[in-house]
Design a protein around this motif. Structure first.
Motif, PDB file in Angstrom:
ATOM      1  N   SER A  21      51.111  43.072  47.527  1.00 10.25           N
ATOM      2  CA  SER A  21      50.157  42.011  47.218  1.00 10.25           C
ATOM      3  C   SER A  21      49.041  42.022  48.254  1.00 10.25           C
ATOM      4  CB  SER A  21      50.841  40.643  47.228  1.00 10.25           C
ATOM      5  OG  SER A  21      51.869  40.575  46.279  1.00 10.25           O
ATOM      6  N   MET A  34      38.034  46.722  43.701  1.00  3.41           N
ATOM      7  CA  MET A  34      39.112  46.628  44.677  1.00  3.41           C
ATOM      8  C   MET A  34      40.009  47.843  44.493  1.00  3.41           C
ATOM      9  SD  MET A  34      38.866  43.661  46.368  1.00  3.41           S
ATOM     10  CE  MET A  34      40.527  43.451  47.007  1.00  3.41           C
ATOM     11  N   SER A  70      47.113  45.445  39.234  1.00  7.09           N
ATOM     12  CA  SER A  70      46.670  44.262  38.504  1.00  7.09           C
ATOM     13  C   SER A  70      45.954  43.335  39.480  1.00  7.09           C
ATOM     14  CB  SER A  70      47.842  43.544  37.834  1.00  7.09           C
ATOM     15  OG  SER A  70      48.782  43.101  38.791  1.00  7.09           O
ATOM     16  N   GLN A  71      45.189  42.431  38.916  1.00  8.86           N
ATOM     17  CA  GLN A  71      44.400  41.513  39.750  1.00  8.86           C
ATOM     18  C   GLN A  71      44.428  40.129  39.129  1.00  8.86           C
ATOM     19  OE1 GLN A  71      40.608  42.891  41.578  1.00  8.86           O
ATOM     20  NE2 GLN A  71      39.646  41.298  40.347  1.00  8.86           N
ATOM     21  N   ASP A  73      42.485  36.971  39.022  1.00  6.14           N
ATOM     22  CA  ASP A  73      41.153  36.506  39.385  1.00  6.14           C
ATOM     23  C   ASP A  73      41.130  35.036  39.779  1.00  6.14           C
ATOM     24  OD1 ASP A  73      39.497  38.551  36.864  1.00  6.14           O
ATOM     25  OD2 ASP A  73      40.234  39.014  38.885  1.00  6.14           O
ATOM     26  N   LYS A  76      42.931  35.139  43.239  1.00  2.00           N
ATOM     27  CA  LYS A  76      42.270  36.108  44.108  1.00  2.00           C
ATOM     28  C   LYS A  76      43.317  36.945  44.841  1.00  2.00           C
ATOM     29  CE  LYS A  76      38.048  34.652  43.278  1.00  2.00           C
ATOM     30  NZ  LYS A  76      38.409  33.793  42.123  1.00  2.00           N
ATOM     31  N   LEU A  78      45.272  40.848  44.608  1.00  5.21           N
ATOM     32  CA  LEU A  78      45.399  42.192  44.048  1.00  5.21           C
ATOM     33  C   LEU A  78      46.849  42.626  44.209  1.00  5.21           C
ATOM     34  CD1 LEU A  78      43.569  44.580  42.934  1.00  5.21           C
ATOM     35  CD2 LEU A  78      43.710  45.496  45.259  1.00  5.21           C
ATOM     36  N   TYR A  79      47.406  43.219  43.162  1.00  2.00           N
ATOM     37  CA  TYR A  79      48.795  43.655  43.199  1.00  2.00           C
ATOM     38  C   TYR A  79      48.895  45.159  42.931  1.00  2.00           C
ATOM     39  CZ  TYR A  79      49.759  38.663  42.469  1.00  2.00           C
ATOM     40  OH  TYR A  79      49.810  37.294  42.582  1.00  2.00           O
ATOM     41  N   CYS A  95      45.019  47.921  51.222  1.00  2.00           N
ATOM     42  CA  CYS A  95      44.183  47.256  50.233  1.00  2.00           C
ATOM     43  C   CYS A  95      42.736  47.388  50.713  1.00  2.00           C
ATOM     44  CB  CYS A  95      44.610  45.795  50.160  1.00  2.00           C
ATOM     45  SG  CYS A  95      43.586  44.717  49.161  1.00  2.00           S
TER      46      CYS A  95
END
Length: 121
Positions: A21, A34, A70-71, A73, A76, A78-79, A95
């Protein structure tokens, strides 16, 4: 102030799974994308997966079919879901936030501190 901070790394056996994460600051969301990168000892930092501003996701050939980016939104975050992990996936995972450089290329410009992923047999 740390803008990106990865979490979720650890040690797992071959075939196992981990989810990384990366919460990011609101201003980073205004970049061109990203991504996740990784660096094994003695090697260069390599791209794992990126997501562009329009939602296009790309993967390195070595992780296609096993990793999913995945993200969220709203939150906020990012995975990176990593399944069927192999020994060669062992690395520090970073990241990154991507912004356009002076040549209008979308490149990583803000990095997290990294999280270690170790896959054992």
């Amino acid at each position: 102030q740390v803008q990106l901070q990865e979490s979720g790394g650890g040690s797992v056996e071959v075939g196992g799974s981990l989810q990384l994460s990366c919460p990011f600051a609101r201003y980073i969301f205004s970049g061109c994308g990203m991504g996740w990168f990784r660096q094994a000892p003695g090697t260069e930092r390599d791209l794992v997966s990126t997501i562009s501003q329009d939602g296009t996701i790309t993967y390195a050939d070595s992780v296609k079919g096993r990793f999913t980016l995945s993200q969220d939104d709203v939150k906020k975050v990012l995975y990176l879901q990593m399944n069927s992990l192999q020994i060669e996936d062992t690395a520090v995972y970073y990241c990154a936030a991507l912004f356009e450089d002076s040549s209008l290329r979308c490149v990583p410009q803000v990095w997290g501190q990294g999280t270690q992923v170790t896959v054992t047999s």
